[in-house]
Design a protein around this motif. Structure first.
Motif, PDB file in Angstrom:
ATOM      1  N   ASN A  98      96.296  90.620 -10.731  1.00 46.30           N
ATOM      2  CA  ASN A  98      94.860  90.345 -10.643  1.00 46.30           C
ATOM      3  C   ASN A  98      94.048  91.601 -10.926  1.00 46.30           C
ATOM      4  O   ASN A  98      93.033  91.545 -11.626  1.00 46.30           O
ATOM      5  N   ALA A  99      94.480  92.731 -10.379  1.00 52.11           N
ATOM      6  CA  ALA A  99      93.771  93.993 -10.616  1.00 52.11           C
ATOM      7  C   ALA A  99      93.805  94.335 -12.106  1.00 52.11           C
ATOM      8  O   ALA A  99      92.778  94.712 -12.686  1.00 52.11           O
ATOM      9  N   GLU A 100      94.953  94.175 -12.723  1.00 50.05           N
ATOM     10  CA  GLU A 100      95.085  94.471 -14.157  1.00 50.05           C
ATOM     11  C   GLU A 100      94.153  93.584 -14.983  1.00 50.05           C
ATOM     12  O   GLU A 100      93.455  94.064 -15.882  1.00 50.05           O
ATOM     13  N   ARG A 101      94.110  92.278 -14.655  1.00 51.83           N
ATOM     14  CA  ARG A 101      93.235  91.348 -15.375  1.00 51.83           C
ATOM     15  C   ARG A 101      91.769  91.736 -15.213  1.00 51.83           C
ATOM     16  O   ARG A 101      91.018  91.781 -16.183  1.00 51.83           O
ATOM     17  N   GLU A 102      91.364  92.052 -13.985  1.00 51.93           N
ATOM     18  CA  GLU A 102      89.968  92.414 -13.733  1.00 51.93           C
ATOM     19  C   GLU A 102      89.591  93.732 -14.397  1.00 51.93           C
ATOM     20  O   GLU A 102      88.471  93.882 -14.887  1.00 51.93           O
ATOM     21  N   ILE A 103      90.509  94.676 -14.439  1.00 53.59           N
ATOM     22  CA  ILE A 103      90.255  95.956 -15.118  1.00 53.59           C
ATOM     23  C   ILE A 103      90.055  95.707 -16.612  1.00 53.59           C
ATOM     24  O   ILE A 103      89.132  96.260 -17.230  1.00 53.59           O
ATOM     25  N   GLU A 105      89.031  92.938 -18.042  1.00 50.19           N
ATOM     26  CA  GLU A 105      87.743  92.260 -18.235  1.00 50.19           C
ATOM     27  C   GLU A 105      86.588  93.250 -18.124  1.00 50.19           C
ATOM     28  O   GLU A 105      85.625  93.178 -18.888  1.00 50.19           O
ATOM     29  N   ALA A 106      86.695  94.180 -17.178  1.00 49.72           N
ATOM     30  CA  ALA A 106      85.641  95.194 -17.021  1.00 49.72           C
ATOM     31  C   ALA A 106      85.583  96.102 -18.244  1.00 49.72           C
ATOM     32  O   ALA A 106      84.492  96.421 -18.742  1.00 49.72           O
ATOM     33  N   LEU A 107      86.741  96.518 -18.759  1.00 51.21           N
ATOM     34  CA  LEU A 107      86.763  97.374 -19.950  1.00 51.21           C
ATOM     35  C   LEU A 107      86.177  96.652 -21.157  1.00 51.21           C
ATOM     36  O   LEU A 107      85.449  97.251 -21.951  1.00 51.21           O
ATOM     37  N   SER A 132      75.811  91.916 -15.749  1.00 51.83           N
ATOM     38  CA  SER A 132      77.100  91.262 -15.959  1.00 51.83           C
ATOM     39  C   SER A 132      78.228  92.298 -15.987  1.00 51.83           C
ATOM     40  O   SER A 132      79.305  92.081 -15.421  1.00 51.83           O
ATOM     41  N   MET A 133      77.975  93.438 -16.629  1.00 47.62           N
ATOM     42  CA  MET A 133      78.964  94.512 -16.660  1.00 47.62           C
ATOM     43  C   MET A 133      79.210  95.040 -15.240  1.00 47.62           C
ATOM     44  O   MET A 133      80.357  95.272 -14.849  1.00 47.62           O
ATOM     45  N   MET A 134      78.129  95.208 -14.480  1.00 48.03           N
ATOM     46  CA  MET A 134      78.289  95.677 -13.105  1.00 48.03           C
ATOM     47  C   MET A 134      79.114  94.693 -12.280  1.00 48.03           C
ATOM     48  O   MET A 134      79.973  95.114 -11.484  1.00 48.03           O
ATOM     49  N   ASP A 135      78.895  93.389 -12.488  1.00 48.09           N
ATOM     50  CA  ASP A 135      79.697  92.384 -11.780  1.00 48.09           C
ATOM     51  C   ASP A 135      81.180  92.561 -12.094  1.00 48.09           C
ATOM     52  O   ASP A 135      82.030  92.503 -11.199  1.00 48.09           O
ATOM     53  N   GLU A 136      81.494  92.749 -13.369  1.00 52.44           N
ATOM     54  CA  GLU A 136      82.899  92.942 -13.765  1.00 52.44           C
ATOM     55  C   GLU A 136      83.470  94.218 -13.143  1.00 52.44           C
ATOM     56  O   GLU A 136      84.624  94.238 -12.699  1.00 52.44           O
ATOM     57  N   LEU A 137      82.678  95.284 -13.117  1.00 52.19           N
ATOM     58  CA  LEU A 137      83.141  96.535 -12.515  1.00 52.19           C
ATOM     59  C   LEU A 137      83.373  96.379 -11.013  1.00 52.19           C
ATOM     60  O   LEU A 137      84.363  96.895 -10.477  1.00 52.19           O
ATOM     61  N   VAL A 138      82.481  95.669 -10.340  1.00 53.27           N
ATOM     62  CA  VAL A 138      82.638  95.453  -8.896  1.00 53.27           C
ATOM     63  C   VAL A 138      83.879  94.604  -8.615  1.00 53.27           C
ATOM     64  O   VAL A 138      84.639  94.888  -7.681  1.00 53.27           O
TER      65      VAL A 138
END
Length: 177
Positions: A98-103, A105-107, A132-138
């Motif tokens: 999950n962390a890898e997927r979210e990272i 998406e944020a990148l 939207s970018m901030m949401d992905e980073l959070v």
């Protein structure tokens, strides 16, 4: 960010007692409070005061999820919550995935969003993209924080020791004053 003077910590206390196999009395002894007060904390009938929260973090610092819960509550949600929901698989490999997927998406969002314009002249649409970018980073940060808590707990590797070890490196790069 303001650290709250008190916070409702029922879920955090309940989880700690269950995970550690402790009684209300044991926690009361550790925190130098009454057993009844621990029961009140546990059932959110009384908020935990900041000084007791600080003491609890020092005493139970070997339980990163409890520390994470208290920091989240006392910061008013500024820090990441501990993910324990029904849709979360709490195995380290699942949290890592999950962390890898979210990272990722944020990148991807970072690549899409342009921050070249000064904030004062951004359009509403550009600001929405930045939000939207901030949401992905959070979201990425929350999964990273949860993965780090899990690694600390399962491998007995202290987050604080890792940070202390990295501070000289960060200073040498000029990232810290």
């Amino acid at each position: 960010m303001l650290i709250k003077k008190s916070a409702d910590v029922g879920r955090a206390v309940t989880n700690l007692l269950e995970e550690e196999g402790m009684t209300n009395g044991q926690m009361a002894f550790d925190l130098n409070v009454s057993t009844q007060l621990v029961s009140h904390y546990k059932h959110d009938r009384r908020p935990m005061q900041q000084d007791v929260g600080k003491q609890a973090i020092q005493i139970y610092n070997d339980n990163p999820e409890f520390v994470g819960d208290l920091l989240h509550e006392f910061s008013g949600g500024y820090t990441s919550p501990v993910f324990r929901g029904k849709a979360i698989e709490r195995h380290r490999l699942a949290v890592e995935a999950n962390a890898e997927r979210e990272i990722k998406e944020a990148l991807q969002k970072i690549e899409e969003v342009c921050l070249a314009k000064p904030p004062a002249v951004t359009t509403a649409e550009e600001k929405e993209s930045i939000e939207s970018m901030m949401d992905e980073l959070v979201e990425a940060r929350a999964f990273i924080d949860n993965l780090i808590m899990m690694l600390e707990k399962e491998y007995n590797i202290s987050i604080m020791q890792r940070i202390k070890r990295l501070i000289p490196k960060w200073k040498s790069k000029g990232w810290l004053a």
